[in-house]
Design a protein around this motif. Structure first.
Motif, PDB file in Angstrom:
ATOM      1  N   GLY A   1      55.043  62.557 113.929  1.00 55.75           N
ATOM      2  CA  GLY A   1      54.525  63.362 113.109  1.00 55.75           C
ATOM      3  C   GLY A   1      55.554  63.472 111.782  1.00 55.75           C
ATOM      4  O   GLY A   1      56.270  62.640 111.903  1.00 55.75           O
ATOM      5  N   TRP A   2      55.151  64.131 110.517  1.00 50.23           N
ATOM      6  CA  TRP A   2      55.879  63.879 109.455  1.00 50.23           C
ATOM      7  C   TRP A   2      56.409  65.198 108.978  1.00 50.23           C
ATOM      8  O   TRP A   2      56.686  65.281 107.748  1.00 50.23           O
ATOM      9  CB  TRP A   2      54.972  63.372 108.267  1.00 50.23           C
ATOM     10  N   SER A   3      56.304  66.216 109.720  1.00 45.86           N
ATOM     11  CA  SER A   3      56.765  67.562 109.216  1.00 45.86           C
ATOM     12  C   SER A   3      58.350  67.533 108.929  1.00 45.86           C
ATOM     13  O   SER A   3      58.658  68.511 107.852  1.00 45.86           O
ATOM     14  CB  SER A   3      56.645  68.578 110.232  1.00 45.86           C
ATOM     15  N   MET A   4      59.077  66.761 109.269  1.00 48.91           N
ATOM     16  CA  MET A   4      60.336  66.700 108.997  1.00 48.91           C
ATOM     17  C   MET A   4      60.761  65.589 108.264  1.00 48.91           C
ATOM     18  O   MET A   4      61.993  65.059 107.886  1.00 48.91           O
ATOM     19  CB  MET A   4      61.482  66.600 110.269  1.00 48.91           C
ATOM     20  N   TYR A   5      59.842  64.919 107.374  1.00 45.89           N
ATOM     21  CA  TYR A   5      60.210  63.889 106.717  1.00 45.89           C
ATOM     22  C   TYR A   5      60.849  64.368 105.402  1.00 45.89           C
ATOM     23  O   TYR A   5      60.502  65.358 104.862  1.00 45.89           O
ATOM     24  CB  TYR A   5      58.958  62.898 106.115  1.00 45.89           C
ATOM     25  N   PRO A   6      61.777  63.760 104.668  1.00 47.06           N
ATOM     26  CA  PRO A   6      62.368  62.288 104.941  1.00 47.06           C
ATOM     27  C   PRO A   6      63.330  62.017 105.803  1.00 47.06           C
ATOM     28  O   PRO A   6      63.868  60.836 106.153  1.00 47.06           O
ATOM     29  CB  PRO A   6      62.690  61.845 103.332  1.00 47.06           C
ATOM     30  N   PHE A   7      63.864  63.198 106.502  1.00 52.94           N
ATOM     31  CA  PHE A   7      65.030  62.977 107.393  1.00 52.94           C
ATOM     32  C   PHE A   7      64.523  62.582 108.759  1.00 52.94           C
ATOM     33  O   PHE A   7      65.439  61.708 109.281  1.00 52.94           O
ATOM     34  CB  PHE A   7      65.657  64.340 107.583  1.00 52.94           C
ATOM     35  N   ILE A   8      63.419  62.631 109.252  1.00 51.69           N
ATOM     36  CA  ILE A   8      63.046  62.367 110.531  1.00 51.69           C
ATOM     37  C   ILE A   8      61.527  61.854 110.160  1.00 51.69           C
ATOM     38  O   ILE A   8      60.968  62.616 109.701  1.00 51.69           O
ATOM     39  CB  ILE A   8      62.933  63.488 111.563  1.00 51.69           C
TER      40      ILE A   8
END
Length: 334
Positions: free
Chosen positions: A31-38
């Motif tokens: 998933g991408w809910s923590m982008y750009p950190f994860i």
């Protein structure tokens, strides 16, 4: 390190048991809910943590009110009646923060891998960037959403231009001539992510155990701009008879220069050199551009009963339909 796939409930039970005994474990983020950190595909290590030891900015693994296992950032705590509540939010989300019960926290992210690189989000630039991101909310997430929208618009414009004959002619002149092609024989483990992407929803272990494969890459300078892999599955000939192509990809900016067609020609010729009789591949039924290219190169739609059944299962689970295409290899090769 061996990877296993778990359902949500299985993951919760296993992670809880490991952390309860002061152990740590790693898993691949989705998933991408923590982008750009994860980013999707990053590997995170989770370790036990006491609630009182949590600091604002820590990234935690917890169970949401919807019984989903989530990795988001811890922002603070408050009391509601006699219950301690924790404030959490995904870095890429611009909506309101979520509040969870303190005992729903399972562990804290203590290490992060992106490829072979270890990322420490609590030191140096990343610590500073995290602090700015949190304290300027929602500016960061709104800018991120805007950047994604702009990128999609530019990508749409570029893809539209790539459909024009003039663009393709110019691309072949200015891009195509710079490309060199490299064929390497190797182990499918190097392209495990591409394998899962191309043959997702299937058990890929019989394919991974087959060591004979060839990767064909298109390279400009030191940058790989396109690739395709040729392989044979010796252990599951019912589902995957003969030889297969998977992972055909060309970077968006380099499409229209004939790279995809050249990769296919090299793959077909390599299979012919190996004295193979047939090449197969999977393609999404609605991907007209790819299907037209494959048909141009002599591939035709076929049926493999055992594989057809698996593809139908995909459709019933809500995934786009894929079809099997095949090409007979003979002396009048491309």
């Amino acid at each position: 390190m061996r990877e296993i796939t778990l359902k949500n409930k299985e993951f919760e039970e296993l992670s809880s048991e490991i952390l309860r005994h002061d152990g740590s474990f790693s898993f691949r983020a989705c998933g991408w809910s923590m982008y750009p950190f994860i980013c999707d595909g990053d590997v995170l290590t989770i370790s036990p943590v006491k609630i009182n030891d949590l600091k604002s900015g820590d990234i935690i693994l917890y169970k949401s009110f919807e019984d989903r296992i989530v990795v988001h950032r811890f922002l603070g705590r408050s009391m509601t009646g006699n219950r301690e509540m924790l404030k959490v939010r995904g870095d890429a989300l611009s909506g309101p923060s979520e509040y969870i019960l303190a005992h729903k926290v399972l562990g804290r992210v203590t290490k992060q891998w992106r490829g072979s690189k270890v990322i420490n989000l609590r030191k140096g630039f990343f610590k500073f960037f995290t602090c700015v991101w949190i304290h300027t909310y929602p500016i960061g997430s709104l800018c991120l959403c805007s950047a994604i929208i702009v990128k999609k618009i530019l990508s749409f414009i570029l893809c539209s231009l790539q459909g024009l004959r003039l663009y393709r002619t110019l691309a072949q002149m200015f891009i195509g001539k710079k490309v060199r092609y490299l064929i390497t024989k190797g182990d499918l483990s190097f392209s495990g992510d591409k394998l899962k992407e191309s043959f997702s929803f299937f058990d890929t272990s019989p394919i991974c155990n087959e060591r004979l494969s060839y990767e064909i890459r298109a390279i400009i300078g030191e940058k790989t701009v396109g690739s395709v892999t040729l392989f044979r599955s010796a252990e599951n000939k019912l589902l995957y008879p003969d030889w297969w192509l998977f992972g055909m990809s060309v970077r968006t900016a380099y499409r229209g220069a004939g790279i995809g067609e050249n990769l296919l020609v090299l793959a077909i010729n390599k299979a012919f050199e190996l004295h193979k009789n047939r090449l197969n591949l999977l393609v999404f039924e609605k991907n007209g551009i790819a299907r037209n290219l494959y048909e141009k190169m002599g591939f035709r739609k076929i049926s493999i009963p055992a594989l057809d059944e698996q593809l139908e299962k995909e459709v019933r689970r809500g995934h786009p339909r894929r079809i099997i295409m095949s090409r007979t290899l003979c002396k009048d090769k491309q």
